[in-house]
Design a protein around this motif. Structure first.
Motif, PDB file in Angstrom:
ATOM      1  N   ARG A 416     -20.321 -28.786 -11.393  1.00  0.00           N
ATOM      2  CA  ARG A 416     -20.494 -27.675 -10.436  1.00  0.00           C
ATOM      3  C   ARG A 416     -19.115 -27.051 -10.178  1.00  0.00           C
ATOM      4  O   ARG A 416     -18.500 -27.253  -9.152  1.00  0.00           O
ATOM      5  CB  ARG A 416     -21.120 -28.183  -9.141  1.00  0.00           C
ATOM      6  N   THR A 418     -16.144 -24.243  -9.530  1.00  0.00           N
ATOM      7  CA  THR A 418     -15.967 -23.094  -8.645  1.00  0.00           C
ATOM      8  C   THR A 418     -15.012 -22.118  -9.316  1.00  0.00           C
ATOM      9  O   THR A 418     -14.141 -22.518 -10.092  1.00  0.00           O
ATOM     10  CB  THR A 418     -15.398 -23.513  -7.280  1.00  0.00           C
ATOM     11  N   GLY A 422     -15.702 -17.705  -5.884  1.00  0.00           N
ATOM     12  CA  GLY A 422     -16.081 -18.797  -4.994  1.00  0.00           C
ATOM     13  C   GLY A 422     -14.989 -19.127  -3.995  1.00  0.00           C
ATOM     14  O   GLY A 422     -15.267 -19.408  -2.821  1.00  0.00           O
ATOM     15  N   ASP A 448     -18.496 -31.577  -0.953  1.00  0.00           N
ATOM     16  CA  ASP A 448     -19.797 -30.987  -1.274  1.00  0.00           C
ATOM     17  C   ASP A 448     -20.025 -29.681  -0.519  1.00  0.00           C
ATOM     18  O   ASP A 448     -20.600 -28.732  -1.063  1.00  0.00           O
ATOM     19  CB  ASP A 448     -20.927 -31.977  -0.962  1.00  0.00           C
ATOM     20  N   SER A 452     -20.632 -26.031  -2.188  1.00  0.00           N
ATOM     21  CA  SER A 452     -21.827 -25.256  -1.886  1.00  0.00           C
ATOM     22  C   SER A 452     -21.498 -23.869  -1.382  1.00  0.00           C
ATOM     23  O   SER A 452     -22.119 -22.876  -1.782  1.00  0.00           O
ATOM     24  CB  SER A 452     -22.708 -26.001  -0.864  1.00  0.00           C
ATOM     25  N   ARG A 455     -20.063 -21.744  -4.262  1.00  0.00           N
ATOM     26  CA  ARG A 455     -21.044 -21.359  -5.270  1.00  0.00           C
ATOM     27  C   ARG A 455     -22.194 -20.540  -4.684  1.00  0.00           C
ATOM     28  O   ARG A 455     -23.112 -20.136  -5.400  1.00  0.00           O
ATOM     29  CB  ARG A 455     -21.607 -22.615  -5.953  1.00  0.00           C
ATOM     30  N   GLY A 456     -22.138 -20.274  -3.359  1.00  0.00           N
ATOM     31  CA  GLY A 456     -23.183 -19.476  -2.721  1.00  0.00           C
ATOM     32  C   GLY A 456     -24.537 -20.166  -2.706  1.00  0.00           C
ATOM     33  O   GLY A 456     -25.578 -19.506  -2.737  1.00  0.00           O
ATOM     34  N   GLU A 457     -24.513 -21.500  -2.626  1.00  0.00           N
ATOM     35  CA  GLU A 457     -25.763 -22.271  -2.663  1.00  0.00           C
ATOM     36  C   GLU A 457     -26.342 -22.452  -1.263  1.00  0.00           C
ATOM     37  O   GLU A 457     -25.637 -22.483  -0.282  1.00  0.00           O
ATOM     38  CB  GLU A 457     -25.515 -23.628  -3.321  1.00  0.00           C
TER      39      GLU A 457
END
Length: 457
Positions: A416, A418, A422, A448, A452, A455-457
């Motif tokens: 994951r 960035t 990000g 985490d 998040s 990453r725009g999660e």
């Protein structure tokens, strides 16, 4: 026209300056650069190694941000070299790599009792109060009297944070969990120990002055430490920085708390010179109980010799701030004694034969050790880049140098990562968290959560 595909491992000042210098260098080929960083955010020790109450030094980030925001350097954050991407991967997709991984471990202090409970490395403490995502959220501040061994800028940073009232850190980007623990700290006395004299310290005048400006903290120095020898007098006379340091310390000698007298403040910061730590004693539970040190004196050649006189200061915690040390990297030669990648002006060398390793370079602290300031980092990068440009004949010949190869590889491995966009998201989020409280930012600490948000999660 040949194109150089370059990987740089480490997105702190050393890595970013190397990228910037190469892009501005006159050269007969195009360049594309990918920065790999194991943290989700860039800037390395400027973000995670500078105390939160040092906004002037953190202003370096502004210059680094301008380099990244040009958009001609890609960033892959949250990518661990040796785990998520290997040296073989880099050889497959790039012509060369520059390692700019810095030095983040504490150097050892080899005295009896140094591993006792309550004895810590300064680098770990700095990482904690700077909100590094890979260290615990808590810190056991449990002692009224604390020792800091070392007289460099890191030692003064640690001492200042320990002595400073937490409420005076609130305007800064100090993380919330750090503020709460510092606010409850029982520390009343911080003792700083250096084995040489006041004219041989390694910290800068700016750092020293800041100590004297702490609210409700008495600065304690001792007259016996200022019986200067000829070498010290010569250093004060010939070096402007040493002269300013001496002037500050001499002013402190006139304050009410000089020589340990009772002063008006609720906290005290003691500076002990000519003091060589020789042992950390412990109590029945194995916890730090005191620091034993030997009084030293100048040897007439810039060093010190022991006098045989031992003294003991009761303490409940100790922080060693005697320097940083580099960490080995998988597949890359490493000098275990000095904590650096063996190199000639940035060209990595095989340790046994001293032959140049094609395509592999180093810059920054992993190249020369943890000394020097930002100016040294720039000159380091210039030297390394000069060799990189001149070594075109020995560059790697990658199988797949396409821009799409690395994102595909990381996605295939479930990384994951960035990117620059990000980092902008995370940066804006932290600033927005601080705005309602009139703070510069509130740093997001959990890894985490950083990922998040990025990453725009």
């Amino acid at each position: 026209m040949t194109k150089l595909r370059l990987a740089i491992v480490g997105a702190g000042p050393a890595g970013i300056y190397a990228a910037d210098i190469l892009l501005k260098e006159q050269r007969p080929f195009d360049v594309s650069i990918d920065l790999f960083e194991h943290l989700p955010a860039p800037y390395g020790l400027v973000r995670y190694g500078v105390a939160p109450d040092h906004p002037r030094i953190k202003g370096v980030i502004t210059a680094l941000r301008e380099v990244l925001d040009r958009g001609d350097i890609r960033i892959f954050g949250n990518v661990r070299y040796g785990v998520d991407i290997t040296l073989d991967d880099l050889k497959k997709h790039y012509n060369a790599v520059i390692f700019a991984t810095g030095a983040i471990r504490d150097a050892d202090l080899d005295i009896p009792g140094i591993d006792a409970q309550g004895s810590y490395g300064a680098a770990d403490f700095v990482s904690w109060f700077d909100g590094h995502p890979d260290v615990p959220r808590t810190w056991p501040l449990e002692a009224a009297s604390v020792a800091v061994v070392g007289v460099g800028n890191v030692a003064l940073d640690v001492s200042r944070i320990l002595a400073k009232h937490a409420i005076d850190l609130l305007p800064t980007e100090v993380p919330g969990n750090v503020y709460e623990i510092l606010e409850a700290s029982p520390v009343t006395d911080v003792h700083v120990f250096g084995r040489r004299g006041p004219a041989q310290v390694k910290f800068t005048p700016l750092e020293l002055r800041e100590l004297g400006e702490l609210r409700d903290v008495d600065m304690v120095v001792y007259d016996e430490d200022f019986d200067y020898d000829e070498a010290s007098l010569a250093a004060i006379a010939s070096n402007k920085q040493v002269k300013v340091i001496d002037r500050v310390l001499q002013e402190w000698r006139t304050r009410p708390a000089a020589n340990g007298a009772a002063g008006p403040a609720s906290r005290r910061l003691h500076l002990h010179f000519w003091a060589k730590p020789v042992e950390v004693t412990t109590d029945a539970a194995g916890r730090v109980a005191s620091l034993v040190y030997e009084r030293t004196r100048p040897d007439g050649q810039g060093g010190v010799v022991g006098t045989g006189e031992l003294r003991e200061v009761p303490i409940g915690q100790l922080y060693r701030a005697v320097g940083y040390f580099g960490s080995p990297l998988p597949g890359v030669p490493f000098d275990d004694r000095h904590g650096v990648i063996p190199n000639h002006e940035g060209q990595v060398l095989e340790p046994d034969s001293n032959e140049i390793v094609p395509g592999v370079y180093a810059t920054g602290w992993i190249k020369r050790g943890p000394v020097g300031l930002i100016g040294h980092t720039k000159s380091d990068a210039m030297e390394t880049v000069r060799h990189l440009v001149g070594d075109q004949a020995s560059w790697w010949q990658p199988e797949d140098p396409s821009d799409e190869a690395i994102p595909a590889l990381l996605a295939e491995r479930g990384v994951r990562w960035t990117d620059l966009e990000g980092w902008h998201r995370l940066d804006e989020h932290e600033i927005a968290l601080g705005a309602p409280h009139e703070r510069a930012r509130i740093k997001v600490v959990p890894r985490d959560e950083m990922i998040s948000i990025s990453r725009g999660e």
